[in-house]
Design a protein around this motif. Structure first.
Motif, mmCIF file in Angstrom:
data_model
loop_
_atom_site.group_PDB
_atom_site.id
_atom_site.type_symbol
_atom_site.label_atom_id
_atom_site.label_comp_id
_atom_site.label_asym_id
_atom_site.label_seq_id
_atom_site.Cartn_x
_atom_site.Cartn_y
_atom_site.Cartn_z
ATOM 1 N N CYS A 108 0.799 -1.181 -0.097
ATOM 2 C CA CYS A 108 -0.016 0.045 0.026
ATOM 3 C C CYS A 108 0.822 1.342 -0.153
ATOM 4 C CB CYS A 108 -0.868 -0.193 1.229
ATOM 5 S SG CYS A 108 -2.274 -0.922 1.104
ATOM 6 N N THR A 109 2.018 1.218 0.733
ATOM 7 C CA THR A 109 2.902 2.379 0.809
ATOM 8 C C THR A 109 3.365 2.774 -0.574
ATOM 9 O OG1 THR A 109 3.664 1.928 3.170
ATOM 10 C CG2 THR A 109 5.028 3.076 1.869
ATOM 11 N N PHE A 110 3.648 1.634 -1.394
ATOM 12 C CA PHE A 110 4.416 1.906 -2.613
ATOM 13 C C PHE A 110 3.195 2.716 -3.717
ATOM 14 C CE2 PHE A 110 7.586 -1.382 -1.585
ATOM 15 C CZ PHE A 110 8.686 -0.937 -1.965
ATOM 16 N N PHE A 111 2.125 2.276 -3.470
ATOM 17 C CA PHE A 111 0.937 2.724 -4.352
ATOM 18 C C PHE A 111 0.728 4.058 -4.026
ATOM 19 C CE2 PHE A 111 0.112 -1.783 -5.307
ATOM 20 C CZ PHE A 111 0.045 -1.748 -6.815
ATOM 21 N N HIS A 112 0.514 4.207 -2.430
ATOM 22 C CA HIS A 112 0.427 5.742 -2.028
ATOM 23 C C HIS A 112 1.327 6.815 -2.454
ATOM 24 C CE1 HIS A 112 -2.883 4.050 0.410
ATOM 25 N NE2 HIS A 112 -3.110 5.356 0.715
ATOM 26 N N VAL A 113 2.578 6.544 -2.471
ATOM 27 C CA VAL A 113 3.527 7.183 -2.994
ATOM 28 C C VAL A 113 3.530 7.505 -4.336
ATOM 29 C CG1 VAL A 113 6.200 7.291 -3.483
ATOM 30 C CG2 VAL A 113 5.429 6.336 -1.445
ATOM 31 N N ALA A 114 3.193 6.431 -5.198
ATOM 32 C CA ALA A 114 2.861 6.829 -6.599
ATOM 33 C C ALA A 114 1.639 7.802 -6.754
ATOM 34 C CB ALA A 114 2.647 5.435 -7.427
ATOM 35 N N THR A 115 0.667 7.474 -5.781
ATOM 36 C CA THR A 115 -0.599 8.172 -5.978
ATOM 37 C C THR A 115 -0.375 9.749 -5.694
ATOM 38 O OG1 THR A 115 -2.023 6.615 -5.280
ATOM 39 C CG2 THR A 115 -3.008 8.694 -5.094
ATOM 40 N N MET A 116 0.439 10.033 -4.532
ATOM 41 C CA MET A 116 0.828 11.193 -4.070
ATOM 42 C C MET A 116 1.601 12.036 -5.088
ATOM 43 S SD MET A 116 1.593 11.195 0.021
ATOM 44 C CE MET A 116 2.741 10.213 -0.201
ATOM 45 N N TRP A 147 -5.525 0.252 -1.416
ATOM 46 C CA TRP A 147 -5.831 -0.696 -0.716
ATOM 47 C C TRP A 147 -6.304 -2.162 -1.312
ATOM 48 C CZ3 TRP A 147 -4.486 -0.357 4.367
ATOM 49 C CH2 TRP A 147 -4.083 1.077 4.975
ATOM 50 N N ALA A 148 -7.149 -1.793 -2.159
ATOM 51 C CA ALA A 148 -7.813 -2.864 -2.975
ATOM 52 C C ALA A 148 -6.945 -3.679 -3.711
ATOM 53 C CB ALA A 148 -9.062 -2.650 -3.727
ATOM 54 N N VAL A 149 -6.150 -3.177 -4.714
ATOM 55 C CA VAL A 149 -5.066 -3.647 -5.504
ATOM 56 C C VAL A 149 -3.991 -4.277 -4.675
ATOM 57 C CG1 VAL A 149 -3.222 -3.295 -7.179
ATOM 58 C CG2 VAL A 149 -5.680 -2.201 -7.364
ATOM 59 N N SER A 150 -3.639 -3.724 -3.565
ATOM 60 C CA SER A 150 -2.442 -4.432 -2.612
ATOM 61 C C SER A 150 -2.930 -5.497 -2.083
ATOM 62 C CB SER A 150 -2.280 -3.378 -1.455
ATOM 63 O OG SER A 150 -1.795 -2.173 -2.007
ATOM 64 N N PHE A 151 -4.495 -5.725 -1.705
ATOM 65 C CA PHE A 151 -4.877 -6.925 -1.109
ATOM 66 C C PHE A 151 -4.948 -7.938 -2.197
ATOM 67 C CE2 PHE A 151 -8.500 -9.669 -0.185
ATOM 68 C CZ PHE A 151 -8.008 -10.072 1.091
ATOM 69 N N LEU A 152 -5.549 -7.767 -3.359
ATOM 70 C CA LEU A 152 -5.459 -8.663 -4.532
ATOM 71 C C LEU A 152 -4.087 -9.280 -5.006
ATOM 72 C CD1 LEU A 152 -8.040 -6.914 -6.702
ATOM 73 C CD2 LEU A 152 -8.423 -9.048 -5.162
ATOM 74 N N LEU A 153 -3.053 -8.353 -4.902
ATOM 75 C CA LEU A 153 -1.749 -8.772 -5.215
ATOM 76 C C LEU A 153 -0.899 -9.715 -3.951
ATOM 77 C CD1 LEU A 153 -0.182 -5.621 -6.754
ATOM 78 C CD2 LEU A 153 -0.696 -7.684 -7.913
ATOM 79 N N MET A 154 -1.499 -9.376 -2.833
ATOM 80 C CA MET A 154 -0.860 -10.008 -1.663
ATOM 81 C C MET A 154 -1.609 -11.296 -1.292
ATOM 82 S SD MET A 154 1.938 -8.660 -1.539
ATOM 83 C CE MET A 154 2.828 -9.673 -0.447
ATOM 84 N N PHE A 155 -2.714 -11.400 -1.392
ATOM 85 C CA PHE A 155 -3.593 -12.536 -0.742
ATOM 86 C C PHE A 155 -3.358 -13.890 -1.251
ATOM 87 C CE2 PHE A 155 -7.712 -14.888 -0.325
ATOM 88 C CZ PHE A 155 -7.795 -14.914 0.996
ATOM 89 N N PRO A 156 -3.276 -14.115 -2.622
ATOM 90 C CA PRO A 156 -2.959 -15.568 -3.206
ATOM 91 C C PRO A 156 -1.628 -15.915 -2.689
ATOM 92 C CG PRO A 156 -3.826 -14.009 -4.909
ATOM 93 C CD PRO A 156 -3.527 -13.165 -3.805
#
Length: 312
Positions: A108-116, A147-156
């Motif tokens: 999530c941190t990586f995606f938030h940094v990109a979003t900011m 949050w959603a993409v992070s969960f989908l990537l890490m869950f499997p």
């Protein structure tokens, strides 16, 4: 077939074997964790109560601050406990939970940094369209997507790792339950999971790095076109501070997780992990938020109001 005893806990060796260094490290981590909590709670509080800070930029910073608090809380308290008590054991369920939360929140941190960085790109490079593009609905969608993409990537891969048998060595040369080291301790073939994890990490780290690099590249080009030297200097001062933190965060993460992992782990792995999981998290609220003039002014006003109320 051989009889195996299923591991019920793991030993985390930590950052050092020296008791004197452990005490120094404990004191440093206490200060670092305090600064992380103080800085991020301040950012959340001041951006919530001050109506001048109800903009997309501070909305993302507020969410980022909340993310940093939860991310560092997944491992720093347990690390402090092990340093203080010299108890380096962690249960199997506890290890799985820490691994899941660490890498989910880290993603999530990586995606938030990109979003900011994208938000800053729109604000600086397309200022006339900023309020139209970065409306409340779109900002909410971006945060939820992180949050959603992070969960989908890490869950499997997490589900696959939880189902692995652990019946051999139970010692990790690390201060938290690291996925790559955990896979090495399984008594079955983990080649498929390791390959899947590498693909996911390549999507996460270089993928978000491209967005961040392109955004800041466009920002720098725009800044260079500012006619006022004072304006350029001020913009570069803010931008350079952001870039330093981003470079440390990404360079340590890339070297730690994209290069081939050494069997059993290396001491350099712990140092790199310490940099991107503690040092950069400690710097983030002060670099991204508390150096900002608007935040400084809002903080001063809040302190003056609090002081005035206490005097009355």
């Amino acid at each position: 077939s051989m009889n195996h005893t299923t591991a019920v806990e793991f030993v985390l060796l930590g950052l050092t074997n020296s008791r004197h260094l452990e005490i120094i490290l404990f004191l440093f981590l206490v200060i670092a964790y305090f600064l992380i909590l103080l800085g991020n709670i301040t950012v959340i509080s001041i951006t919530l109560v001050n109506h001048f800070l109800q903009t997309p930029m501070y909305y993302f910073l507020r969410n980022f601050a909340l993310l940093e608090i939860t991310f560092t809380s997944t491992f720093i308290p347990s690390t402090l406990y092990s340093l203080l008590t010299e108890r380096k054991m962690i249960s199997l369920p506890g290890c799985f939970l820490q691994m899941l939360l660490f890498f989910y929140l880290g993603t999530c941190t990586f995606f938030h940094v990109a979003t900011m960085s994208f938000d800053r790109y729109v604000a600086i490079c397309r200022p006339l369209h900023y309020t139209t593009i970065m409306n409340n609905r779109f900002c909410l969608q971006l945060v939820l997507a992180c949050w959603a993409v992070s969960f989908l990537l890490m869950f499997p891969p997490t589900i696959m790792i939880v189902q692995l048998p652990f019946c051999g060595p139970n010692v990790m040369n690390h201060f938290y339950c690291d996925t790559s080291l955990l896979l090495q301790l399984s008594c079955t073939d983990t080649g498929f999971i390791e390959g899947l994890m590498l693909i996911i990490i390549i999507i996460i780290i270089p993928g978000t790095l491209i967005v961040t690099a392109v955004s800041y590249g466009c920002i720098i080009i725009t800044i260079l076109r500012i006619p006022s030297s004072t304006g350029r200097k001020k913009a570069f001062s803010t931008c350079s501070a952001h870039l330093v933190v981003v470079m440390i965060f990404y360079s340590t993460s890339i070297y730690r997780y994209i290069r081939p992992t050494q069997r059993g782990g290396q001491d350099s792995d712990e140092v790199l992990s310490f940099f991107f999981s503690v040092v950069t998290q400690m710097l983030n609220p002060y670099i991204y938020s508390l150096r900002n003039n608007q935040v400084k002014q809002a903080l001063e006003e809040s302190m003056l109001k609090a002081f005035s109320s206490s005097v009355k």
